[in-house]
Design an enzyme around this catalytic site. Structure first.
Site, PDB file in Angstrom:
ATOM      1  N   HIS A 157       0.820  -1.220   0.000  1.00  0.00           N
ATOM      2  CA  HIS A 157       0.000   0.000   0.000  1.00  0.00           C
ATOM      3  C   HIS A 157       0.848   1.262   0.000  1.00  0.00           C
ATOM      4  CE1 HIS A 157      -4.054  -1.826   0.770  1.00  0.00           C
ATOM      5  NE2 HIS A 157      -3.270  -2.855   1.041  1.00  0.00           N
ATOM      6  N   ASP A 364       3.511   9.361  -0.685  1.00  0.00           N
ATOM      7  CA  ASP A 364       2.324   8.603  -0.273  1.00  0.00           C
ATOM      8  C   ASP A 364       2.069   7.509  -1.306  1.00  0.00           C
ATOM      9  OD1 ASP A 364       0.051   8.016   1.229  1.00  0.00           O
ATOM     10  OD2 ASP A 364      -0.569  10.109   1.354  1.00  0.00           O
TER      11      ASP A 364
HETATM   12  P1  ADQ Z   1      -3.110   5.959   4.938  1.00  0.00           P
HETATM   13  O1  ADQ Z   1      -1.724   6.450   5.156  1.00  0.00           O
HETATM   14  O2  ADQ Z   1      -3.913   5.718   6.144  1.00  0.00           O
HETATM   15  O3  ADQ Z   1      -3.159   4.654   4.037  1.00  0.00           O
HETATM   16  P2  ADQ Z   1      -4.997   7.414   3.060  1.00  0.00           P
HETATM   17  O4  ADQ Z   1      -5.005   6.647   1.817  1.00  0.00           O
HETATM   18  O5  ADQ Z   1      -5.010   8.882   2.881  1.00  0.00           O
HETATM   19  O6  ADQ Z   1      -3.777   7.132   4.005  1.00  0.00           O
HETATM   20  O7  ADQ Z   1      -6.270   6.986   3.875  1.00  0.00           O
HETATM   21  C1  ADQ Z   1      -6.668   7.633   5.027  1.00  0.00           C
HETATM   22  C2  ADQ Z   1      -8.104   7.215   5.349  1.00  0.00           C
HETATM   23  O8  ADQ Z   1      -8.351   7.623   6.670  1.00  0.00           O
HETATM   24  C3  ADQ Z   1      -9.099   7.895   4.434  1.00  0.00           C
HETATM   25  O9  ADQ Z   1     -10.119   7.003   4.093  1.00  0.00           O
HETATM   26  C4  ADQ Z   1      -9.637   9.029   5.304  1.00  0.00           C
HETATM   27  O10 ADQ Z   1     -10.982   9.377   5.076  1.00  0.00           O
HETATM   28  C5  ADQ Z   1      -9.479   8.452   6.691  1.00  0.00           C
HETATM   29  N1  ADQ Z   1      -9.280   9.584   7.631  1.00  0.00           N
HETATM   30  C6  ADQ Z   1      -8.266  10.438   7.669  1.00  0.00           C
HETATM   31  N2  ADQ Z   1      -8.486  11.371   8.624  1.00  0.00           N
HETATM   32  C7  ADQ Z   1      -9.670  11.086   9.169  1.00  0.00           C
HETATM   33  C8  ADQ Z   1     -10.465  11.666  10.185  1.00  0.00           C
HETATM   34  N3  ADQ Z   1     -10.120  12.778  10.833  1.00  0.00           N
HETATM   35  N4  ADQ Z   1     -11.623  11.069  10.497  1.00  0.00           N
HETATM   36  C9  ADQ Z   1     -12.004   9.969   9.860  1.00  0.00           C
HETATM   37  N5  ADQ Z   1     -11.322   9.374   8.874  1.00  0.00           N
HETATM   38  C10 ADQ Z   1     -10.166   9.928   8.541  1.00  0.00           C
HETATM   39  C11 ADQ Z   1      -2.206   3.781   3.430  1.00  0.00           C
HETATM   40  C12 ADQ Z   1      -1.196   4.447   2.500  1.00  0.00           C
HETATM   41  C13 ADQ Z   1      -1.909   5.270   1.453  1.00  0.00           C
HETATM   42  C14 ADQ Z   1      -2.896   4.382   0.683  1.00  0.00           C
HETATM   43  C15 ADQ Z   1      -3.769   3.605   1.645  1.00  0.00           C
HETATM   44  C16 ADQ Z   1      -4.608   2.552   0.905  1.00  0.00           C
HETATM   45  O11 ADQ Z   1      -0.302   5.268   3.242  1.00  0.00           O
HETATM   46  O12 ADQ Z   1      -0.995   5.851   0.541  1.00  0.00           O
HETATM   47  O13 ADQ Z   1      -3.743   5.204  -0.102  1.00  0.00           O
HETATM   48  O14 ADQ Z   1      -2.991   2.905   2.613  1.00  0.00           O
HETATM   49  O15 ADQ Z   1      -3.807   1.778   0.085  1.00  0.00           O
END
Ligand code: ADQ
Length: 473
Positions: A157, A364
């Protein structure tokens, strides 16, 4: 259809309908598993005095789960240690934050072994096995050593680092070699896949034949398979009361000002300090924007046991305090900095109320927030996504305003451009991005990976193959 066993470090299903504070992997995997006949295996997040390998079976939110508890030492060395203090910073190009310790590597090997040992009795000969992310890279090899001949795939990921960075890991060869026991390895972008190929071809006596790496008589298929959003489900929030309330609440409190929104786990890879600095520069260079905009940064803390995460929290509080002190007036606060999670419906409403979505990670794997922001916009009057060129999502969402998160000036210019963008241009860019995330949603992602895992042709390749066959015929 064969059964799917998905394995990730944490198993996190939405038990209360709130869906807050789960990472991108959990949200996507739960969505993919709901539509398949599968089971999700991993750590419960709980600790136990002594590891017993006892499995707890549950069913929640349409997903069957099987979880185990880990010992405190496992959590320290494997999760907080090798996963979050060694691999995570290294794979996000932060060698300065990468901590190398033999205890961490030992704990990582032990927990991967424990996962394999506990999982083994559950595996049937026809099961497809799909391992997720950097916590579990050697798991496939542990399973092969127990003579499992099932098709086993792995999806990363996060980014795959360039070879010169990876080589700072003392056991890099052993770790990467273990991955060549998988039948398929999936990456978010071609850049990460290419970095993997660069490493294996330089380090091992292996051949690269198209998308297949041949090593020790086995072929591992390397797949680019960008993760998507559960777009239809997420867009369904448009009808929810929570989304409408959040949107109205934000709009009313904005009193006609434009909202710039950032939503991120509190993590140094997300470039939050750099983002605050760019916003500060924007207000300095464009005094006419003061009192006309504000930045809402939602950033719930994560990995609070790791010192670098405690540090970033302190730094961000200081930075936002300093910017607010410098620019605020009696009825305007330039940054609203919120440290807690929101339900997905609320997030939808918050995104929809924002004129600009600011997604500026330094590095990311993908970044699902960028896709969520696009999905939540009103097509008739959409906001503008400002996106880092170092997020995997930038390879797909080319119509965003793409910025370099290391350049404060570039980011400040990007935000100013987004705020001034005319309606027709906003609509055009949004239409193209919405089409992309609708076509390439989370179901597309899991289908594409599963097709590769079952050995079938790539669905996107299929029309070309059929055409070639009919031309020949
Ligand atoms: P993450 O680093 O966790 O994932 P991301 O893909 O941005 O990053 O996902 C974050 C998730 O958390 C989103 O669904 C978002 O809505 C949720 N989130 C963030 N802040 C929030 C809040 N305050 N309240 C509720 N929900 C919140 C890892 C990798 C990424 C990759 C994903 C999936 O680092 O690059 O996209 O896995 O493969």
């Amino acid at each position: 259809m064969p059964r799917l066993i998905a394995i990730s470090n944490r198993v996190q299903v939405d038990t209360d309908g709130e869906n807050a504070n789960r990472g991108g992997l959990a949200v996507a995997l739960a969505a993919a598993l709901r539509t398949s006949n599968g089971i999700w295996f991993g750590w419960s997040g709980e600790q136990t005095e002594e590891f017993t390998g006892q499995i707890t079976f549950r069913r929640a939110d349409g997903v069957a789960t099987a979880t185990i508890d880990l010992e405190a030492q496992d959590v320290d060395e494997y999760y907080n240690g090798f996963a979050n203090r060694t691999l995570w910073p290294l794979f996000h190009y932060r060698l300065d934050l990468t901590e190398i310790a033999r205890d961490f590597a030992g704990g990582y090997a032990r927990v991967n072994w424990r996962f394999a040992e506990t999982l083994a009795p559950l595996i049937e000969p026809d099961d497809l096995i799909w391992v997720h992310d950097y916590h579990l890279m050697p798991l496939g090899q542990h399973l092969r050593s127990r003579d499992f001949a099932n098709r086993i795939g792995f999806f990363l990921h996060i980014p795959w680092p360039p070879p010169s960075l990876l080589m700072s890991l003392p056991n890099h060869q052993e770790l990467v070699k273990s991955m060549l026991d998988y039948d398929v390895i999936g990456f978010q972008t071609d850049e990460w896949r290419q970095a993997f190929i660069d490493y294996v071809t330089a380090q091992f006596d292996c051949e690269c034949d198209g998308d297949c790496v041949r090593f020790d008589g086995r072929c591992t298929r390397l797949l680019v398979c960008p993760i998507g959003l559960d777009t239809a489900d997420f867009c369904g929030a448009v009808h929810s009361l929570a989304a409408k309330q959040a949107q109205t609440r934000l709009a009313v409190s904005a009193v006609g000002r434009d909202v710039i929104v950032g939503v991120d786990r509190l993590d140094y890879s997300k470039g939050l300090q750099e983002r605050f600095a760019a916003y500060e520069l924007l207000l300095t260079d464009h005094p006419e924007l003061c009192e006309k905009v504000f930045l809402l940064q939602i950033a719930p803390p994560s990995r609070g046991d790791v010192p670098s995460y405690q540090q970033i929290r302190t730094e961000l509080s200081t930075l936002s305090g300093s910017i607010n002190g410098q620019f605020a007036s009696i009825d305007w606060v330039p940054i609203r900095y919120v440290n807690h999670g929101h339900s997905r419906d609320e997030l939808f409403g918050i995104y929809r109320a924002a004129r600009v979505g600011l997604v500026t990670p330094l590095r990311d794997g993908m970044n699902l927030v960028a896709k969520e922001y696009v999905a939540a916009q009103d097509p008739a009057d959409p906001g503008v996504l400002v996106l880092s060129c170092f997020a995997g999502a930038a390879a797909q969402l080319e119509q965003a305003v793409i910025v370099n998160p290391h350049s404060t000036e570039d980011m400040a210019d990007g935000i100013a451009r987004a705020l001034a963008m005319p309606l027709a241009e906003r609509q055009e860019r949004h239409r193209a991005m919405l089409e992309c995330i609708t076509q390439h949603d989370v179901q597309w992602w899991s289908r594409k990976f599963m097709e590769a895992l079952t050995g079938g042709p790539d669905s996107e390749e299929l029309p070309r193959l059929l055409k070639t066959a009919s031309n020949k015929g």
